[in-house]
Motif scaffolding. Sequence first.
Motif, PDB file in Angstrom:
ATOM      1  N   GLY A 162       0.785  -1.233   0.000  1.00 52.97           N
ATOM      2  CA  GLY A 162       0.000   0.000   0.000  1.00 52.97           C
ATOM      3  C   GLY A 162       0.809   1.271   0.000  1.00 52.97           C
ATOM      4  O   GLY A 162       0.249   2.364   0.054  1.00 52.97           O
ATOM      5  N   LYS A 163       2.112   1.200  -0.071  1.00 52.07           N
ATOM      6  CA  LYS A 163       2.973   2.390  -0.017  1.00 52.07           C
ATOM      7  C   LYS A 163       2.952   3.119  -1.354  1.00 52.07           C
ATOM      8  O   LYS A 163       2.630   2.530  -2.402  1.00 52.07           O
ATOM      9  CB  LYS A 163       4.405   1.994   0.364  1.00 52.07           C
ATOM     10  N   THR A 164       3.320   4.407  -1.323  1.00 53.05           N
ATOM     11  CA  THR A 164       3.331   5.192  -2.560  1.00 53.05           C
ATOM     12  C   THR A 164       4.736   5.639  -2.960  1.00 53.05           C
ATOM     13  O   THR A 164       4.973   5.943  -4.119  1.00 53.05           O
ATOM     14  CB  THR A 164       2.444   6.444  -2.427  1.00 53.05           C
ATOM     15  N   ASN A 165       5.677   5.694  -2.036  1.00 53.61           N
ATOM     16  CA  ASN A 165       7.035   6.125  -2.328  1.00 53.61           C
ATOM     17  C   ASN A 165       7.756   5.054  -3.148  1.00 53.61           C
ATOM     18  O   ASN A 165       7.665   3.865  -2.853  1.00 53.61           O
ATOM     19  CB  ASN A 165       7.769   6.392  -1.015  1.00 53.61           C
ATOM     20  N   THR A 166       8.491   5.457  -4.171  1.00 57.45           N
ATOM     21  CA  THR A 166       9.125   4.504  -5.084  1.00 57.45           C
ATOM     22  C   THR A 166      10.120   3.591  -4.377  1.00 57.45           C
ATOM     23  O   THR A 166      10.113   2.365  -4.569  1.00 57.45           O
ATOM     24  CB  THR A 166       9.815   5.245  -6.240  1.00 57.45           C
ATOM     25  N   VAL A 167      10.996   4.170  -3.554  1.00 58.07           N
ATOM     26  CA  VAL A 167      11.990   3.359  -2.851  1.00 58.07           C
ATOM     27  C   VAL A 167      11.301   2.379  -1.907  1.00 58.07           C
ATOM     28  O   VAL A 167      11.650   1.191  -1.855  1.00 58.07           O
ATOM     29  CB  VAL A 167      12.977   4.253  -2.082  1.00 58.07           C
ATOM     30  N   GLN A 168      10.319   2.849  -1.167  1.00 58.10           N
ATOM     31  CA  GLN A 168       9.590   1.974  -0.244  1.00 58.10           C
ATOM     32  C   GLN A 168       8.837   0.888  -1.002  1.00 58.10           C
ATOM     33  O   GLN A 168       8.767  -0.259  -0.554  1.00 58.10           O
ATOM     34  CB  GLN A 168       8.620   2.801   0.606  1.00 58.10           C
ATOM     35  N   ARG A 169       8.277   1.236  -2.152  1.00 59.32           N
ATOM     36  CA  ARG A 169       7.574   0.243  -2.958  1.00 59.32           C
ATOM     37  C   ARG A 169       8.533  -0.861  -3.417  1.00 59.32           C
ATOM     38  O   ARG A 169       8.205  -2.049  -3.364  1.00 59.32           O
ATOM     39  CB  ARG A 169       6.942   0.912  -4.178  1.00 59.32           C
ATOM     40  N   LEU A 170       9.705  -0.479  -3.893  1.00 55.48           N
ATOM     41  CA  LEU A 170      10.663  -1.470  -4.387  1.00 55.48           C
ATOM     42  C   LEU A 170      11.103  -2.400  -3.258  1.00 55.48           C
ATOM     43  O   LEU A 170      11.142  -3.628  -3.432  1.00 55.48           O
ATOM     44  CB  LEU A 170      11.875  -0.766  -5.008  1.00 55.48           C
ATOM     45  N   ARG A 171      11.426  -1.825  -2.113  1.00 52.99           N
ATOM     46  CA  ARG A 171      11.893  -2.656  -0.998  1.00 52.99           C
ATOM     47  C   ARG A 171      10.772  -3.561  -0.478  1.00 52.99           C
ATOM     48  O   ARG A 171      11.003  -4.733  -0.189  1.00 52.99           O
ATOM     49  CB  ARG A 171      12.414  -1.764   0.128  1.00 52.99           C
ATOM     50  N   ALA A 172       9.567  -3.012  -0.364  1.00 46.68           N
ATOM     51  CA  ALA A 172       8.468  -3.794   0.204  1.00 46.68           C
ATOM     52  C   ALA A 172       7.982  -4.887  -0.747  1.00 46.68           C
ATOM     53  O   ALA A 172       7.457  -5.903  -0.308  1.00 46.68           O
ATOM     54  CB  ALA A 172       7.306  -2.866   0.568  1.00 46.68           C
ATOM     55  N   SER A 173       8.161  -4.694  -2.051  1.00 46.82           N
ATOM     56  CA  SER A 173       7.685  -5.661  -3.034  1.00 46.82           C
ATOM     57  C   SER A 173       8.694  -6.756  -3.318  1.00 46.82           C
ATOM     58  O   SER A 173       8.336  -7.799  -3.877  1.00 46.82           O
ATOM     59  CB  SER A 173       7.342  -4.952  -4.351  1.00 46.82           C
ATOM     60  N   ALA A 174       9.964  -6.521  -2.972  1.00 46.63           N
ATOM     61  CA  ALA A 174      11.050  -7.404  -3.408  1.00 46.63           C
ATOM     62  C   ALA A 174      10.826  -8.854  -3.002  1.00 46.63           C
ATOM     63  O   ALA A 174      10.958  -9.767  -3.818  1.00 46.63           O
ATOM     64  CB  ALA A 174      12.383  -6.900  -2.867  1.00 46.63           C
ATOM     65  N   ALA A 175      10.502  -9.082  -1.744  1.00 48.83           N
ATOM     66  CA  ALA A 175      10.361 -10.455  -1.254  1.00 48.83           C
ATOM     67  C   ALA A 175       9.231 -11.180  -1.966  1.00 48.83           C
ATOM     68  O   ALA A 175       9.382 -12.334  -2.385  1.00 48.83           O
ATOM     69  CB  ALA A 175      10.129 -10.449   0.255  1.00 48.83           C
ATOM     70  N   ALA A 176       8.091 -10.492  -2.127  1.00 52.23           N
ATOM     71  CA  ALA A 176       6.940 -11.126  -2.782  1.00 52.23           C
ATOM     72  C   ALA A 176       7.243 -11.470  -4.232  1.00 52.23           C
ATOM     73  O   ALA A 176       6.705 -12.434  -4.783  1.00 52.23           O
ATOM     74  CB  ALA A 176       5.716 -10.222  -2.698  1.00 52.23           C
ATOM     75  N   LEU A 177       8.119 -10.682  -4.870  1.00 47.18           N
ATOM     76  CA  LEU A 177       8.441 -10.899  -6.278  1.00 47.18           C
ATOM     77  C   LEU A 177       9.707 -11.721  -6.463  1.00 47.18           C
ATOM     78  O   LEU A 177      10.186 -11.899  -7.587  1.00 47.18           O
ATOM     79  CB  LEU A 177       8.592  -9.542  -6.981  1.00 47.18           C
ATOM     80  N   HIS A 178      10.291 -12.185  -5.335  1.00 48.34           N
ATOM     81  CA  HIS A 178      11.486 -13.032  -5.367  1.00 48.34           C
ATOM     82  C   HIS A 178      12.674 -12.336  -6.039  1.00 48.34           C
ATOM     83  O   HIS A 178      13.402 -12.949  -6.828  1.00 48.34           O
ATOM     84  CB  HIS A 178      11.183 -14.358  -6.074  1.00 48.34           C
ATOM     85  N   VAL A 179      12.850 -11.069  -5.727  1.00 51.37           N
ATOM     86  CA  VAL A 179      13.999 -10.315  -6.227  1.00 51.37           C
ATOM     87  C   VAL A 179      15.039 -10.237  -5.114  1.00 51.37           C
ATOM     88  O   VAL A 179      14.716  -9.807  -4.007  1.00 51.37           O
ATOM     89  CB  VAL A 179      13.593  -8.890  -6.660  1.00 51.37           C
ATOM     90  N   PRO A 180      16.291 -10.632  -5.373  1.00 45.85           N
ATOM     91  CA  PRO A 180      17.321 -10.592  -4.334  1.00 45.85           C
ATOM     92  C   PRO A 180      17.512  -9.174  -3.796  1.00 45.85           C
ATOM     93  O   PRO A 180      17.456  -8.200  -4.567  1.00 45.85           O
ATOM     94  CB  PRO A 180      18.584 -11.072  -5.066  1.00 45.85           C
ATOM     95  N   PRO A 181      17.731  -9.020  -2.488  1.00 48.54           N
ATOM     96  CA  PRO A 181      17.882  -7.676  -1.900  1.00 48.54           C
ATOM     97  C   PRO A 181      18.987  -6.847  -2.543  1.00 48.54           C
ATOM     98  O   PRO A 181      18.809  -5.644  -2.736  1.00 48.54           O
ATOM     99  CB  PRO A 181      18.209  -7.985  -0.427  1.00 48.54           C
ATOM    100  N   ASN A 182      20.122  -7.475  -2.893  1.00 55.10           N
ATOM    101  CA  ASN A 182      21.203  -6.686  -3.483  1.00 55.10           C
ATOM    102  C   ASN A 182      20.819  -6.147  -4.858  1.00 55.10           C
ATOM    103  O   ASN A 182      21.261  -5.064  -5.262  1.00 55.10           O
ATOM    104  CB  ASN A 182      22.491  -7.515  -3.568  1.00 55.10           C
ATOM    105  N   GLU A 183      19.966  -6.888  -5.574  1.00 57.79           N
ATOM    106  CA  GLU A 183      19.510  -6.410  -6.878  1.00 57.79           C
ATOM    107  C   GLU A 183      18.564  -5.222  -6.706  1.00 57.79           C
ATOM    108  O   GLU A 183      18.647  -4.232  -7.447  1.00 57.79           O
ATOM    109  CB  GLU A 183      18.813  -7.542  -7.626  1.00 57.79           C
ATOM    110  N   VAL A 184      17.670  -5.316  -5.728  1.00 59.63           N
ATOM    111  CA  VAL A 184      16.751  -4.203  -5.465  1.00 59.63           C
ATOM    112  C   VAL A 184      17.519  -2.961  -5.043  1.00 59.63           C
ATOM    113  O   VAL A 184      17.216  -1.842  -5.475  1.00 59.63           O
ATOM    114  CB  VAL A 184      15.726  -4.595  -4.381  1.00 59.63           C
ATOM    115  N   GLU A 185      18.544  -3.134  -4.193  1.00 63.78           N
ATOM    116  CA  GLU A 185      19.334  -1.983  -3.755  1.00 63.78           C
ATOM    117  C   GLU A 185      20.058  -1.342  -4.925  1.00 63.78           C
ATOM    118  O   GLU A 185      20.247  -0.119  -4.955  1.00 63.78           O
ATOM    119  CB  GLU A 185      20.316  -2.400  -2.662  1.00 63.78           C
ATOM    120  N   ALA A 186      20.491  -2.142  -5.897  1.00 65.14           N
ATOM    121  CA  ALA A 186      21.121  -1.573  -7.092  1.00 65.14           C
ATOM    122  C   ALA A 186      20.114  -0.731  -7.868  1.00 65.14           C
ATOM    123  O   ALA A 186      20.435   0.360  -8.364  1.00 65.14           O
ATOM    124  CB  ALA A 186      21.686  -2.682  -7.977  1.00 65.14           C
TER     125      ALA A 186
END
Length: 633
Positions: free
Chosen positions: A543-567
Motif C-alpha cells: 500500500g505504499k506510494t514512495n518509489t523506494v519503499q515500494r521497491l523494498r516492500a515488493s522485493a520479497a513477494a516478487l522473489h527479487v534478491p535484496p542486493n539487486e533491489v538496492e542496485a
Amino acid sequence: MSAIHPSELSFITRHAPFDSMELEHVMWMLERMQLAYYAQGEIIASPEQGEATRMWVIKQGLVMGEQSVAKASDNDTWLELMAGECFPLGALLARRRVASIYRAGSDTFCYELSAADFHILLGMSAPFRDFCTRRIANLLEHSKQVIQAEFSHSSAEQQSLASPLSAIVRRAPVTCAPETTVQAALEIMREQRIGSMVAADGQGRPLGILTLHDVLERVAIPQVDTGQPVINIMSTELSSLPPQALAHEAALLMARRGFRHVLVVEEQKLIGLVSEKDLFALQRVGLRQIGSTIRHADSPEVLQQAAADIRRMAHNMMAQGVAPEQLTQFISTFNDLLTARVVELECAAVCPAGDPLHENICWMALGSEGRLEQTLKTDQDNAIIFKVPAGLTADQVREKLLPLARKINETLDLCGFPLCKGEIMASNRKWCLSETEWQEVFTKWVDSGAPEALLHASIFFDFRALYGNESLAEHLRAWLTGYVRSNQRFLHQMAANALRNRPPLGVVRDFVVGKGNTLDLKTNGITPFVDAARIFSLASGVGKTNTVQRLRASAAALHVPPNEVEAWINAFLFIQLLRLRHHYEASALEGGAERLDNRLDPAQLNELDRRILKEAFRQARKVQAKLALDYQL
C-alpha cells in the motif's frame, strides 16, 4: 608475466575501481593480464560457454550485451560497455555462466584476467572487492565525494543528517520522578544547565517533558504553584524514535509536529534526548522555524514567503550534500505542510466546524507529491475525496467544493506550485469525487481501461491523504490494493505501457539524446523506476506510494534478491541527485527559477557521472526486464 608499458598503467588507473586501488595491486593485476582482439560481431562470452573463465576490461571499442527478454525490439540491446568498463563481475563472483551474450560492437581490444587471478585480487584489494560486490553503490560513493569536494563543506556538516541518533546524543538524560515538585525540577535544570527535564517512572519510561519554553508559558506567566508535582504541567504528548533512527527522521518529526525535542527510546526506556539545536547548529537551516511559520500563517502572503524559505532550505541542503532520498522527503514534507495550511485556511471559510462537510472531505496529493519525491521543479497534482452527508447528493457536495478547490489551487499557484496543464487538480470536477465515485473510476480503469487511458491515469494510483479526513483515502487505498491485485489484464497493460518508455542508452554513443543534445532525466530516467515500482506494489499488495519503499516492500513477494533491489534503488536515487543538482545550478542563475527543467546535456557531466548515469540506465533496463519477464512482454 608480460611487461607493463607506462601507457597501460596510465589507461587502467583512469577508471574505477582501479583508480582507487593500491599501485602494487594494480601492477600485480596488469602483470597477469593478456591483451585480446575481437572483431566486430564476434561473441566474447555467452551462457553456452559455461562458467565464466575471465574478467575483461575494455581497452578500445564497444561491447554489447544481448538478452532477449529485455528487448523492446529486435535491434535493441541489453547494455553497451565502453572503454574502461569491466565485465562479467556478477558471473565471476557467483562462479556461474554469464546471463547475457557479450558481443563486440566494433573492432575491440580487451585486457583479460583469469577467473583464478580475479578471485585472488578480490582477497588482496578491498577497493576492488567493494566495487565488484557493490558496483553502482560504489560508483555513487565516488560521485558523492566529488560533489562534497565541489561544495567544500566540512565532513561534520555532510554527515549530520545521515547519522544515527545514537551518535548525536551528547549525554545521559537528566530525569526526575513525576511527583517531583516544579520548584525542584527547575532547580535541577539550572544546576545541570539543561533546557529540558523529562519525568520518568521507575523503569526509565518517559512520562512527560518540561522545556524552557514551557517554563515561560506554563509556570512564569500563569504563576502556577511551584510546589505541585511537575508532571501536572508537563507536556505528555511525547515524540520518540529509536537510537538507530537517522537524524533526518528526527528533523522531519520536529518539523511536522512543531516540537523542539525528540526522545531517544529503546525498549520503552529513555536513553537520550535530541534537540533542534543538536540537529541544526551546523546545518544553519531552521526547519522547525519554517514549519512553525507555515502552521501559524494567516494569509497567502505569509505562505508565499514560507514557500520561498522552503526553496532556500532545499538549496542549502543540496549544497551540503544531503542525500537525494532525504532531500526529496524534506521538500515534500514542507510542501505538505504548506499545502495543508492553504487548504485549512480556505476550508475554514467554506466548511467551518459544525458544517456537515467539515469532517467529510480529504485533500489528496497525487504524482510526485503523493510519492514524497518532489524536487525544486513541481506543479500541482491533487484531488478531493468526500463522503456524502445525509440529505445531500454527490453533485450538491461537489458544487459546493469546486469553488473552494479553485481558490486553493490558485493560492498554491501564487506560492510557486504552477497549475497543472493537464487539469489534474481538485478544481476539476472529474477529480472532486465521492468515495463511491472514486471506486467507480478506478474500477473502470482496472476492468476496461484502454492502454492510452491507463498511461495518463497512472499517477492517480500514487494518491496520498494530505489534509482532512485521512480515513477516506486510507479506505480507498485498502479497497484498491485488494481489487487490483487479482486483475492480471490490468497489470499486464500497465507493464506494457511502462515498457514503451525505454532508458536512452545508445549503441554507437553512450546515450540517445533528444533536442539540444539533451536527456530528459524525469521522463527517461526517473519514470521507468517509478512505473515499475507502482506495478510491483500493486501486484504484491503493497500500500505504499514512495518509489523506494515500494521497491523494498515488493522485493520479497516478487522473489527479487535484496542486493539487486538496492542496485535499482541506488540507480533511481542517482538520477534524482542529477535532477536536484541540475535544478540547484539552474536556480542559482539569474531568472533560473523560471527556467527549471529536467533536460540535461550528458556531455556537460564529468566522466565519473557519465559512467554512473550509464550504469543507472542499465539498472532501469534490468527493472524493465523484470517487468517483461513477469508479464511475458
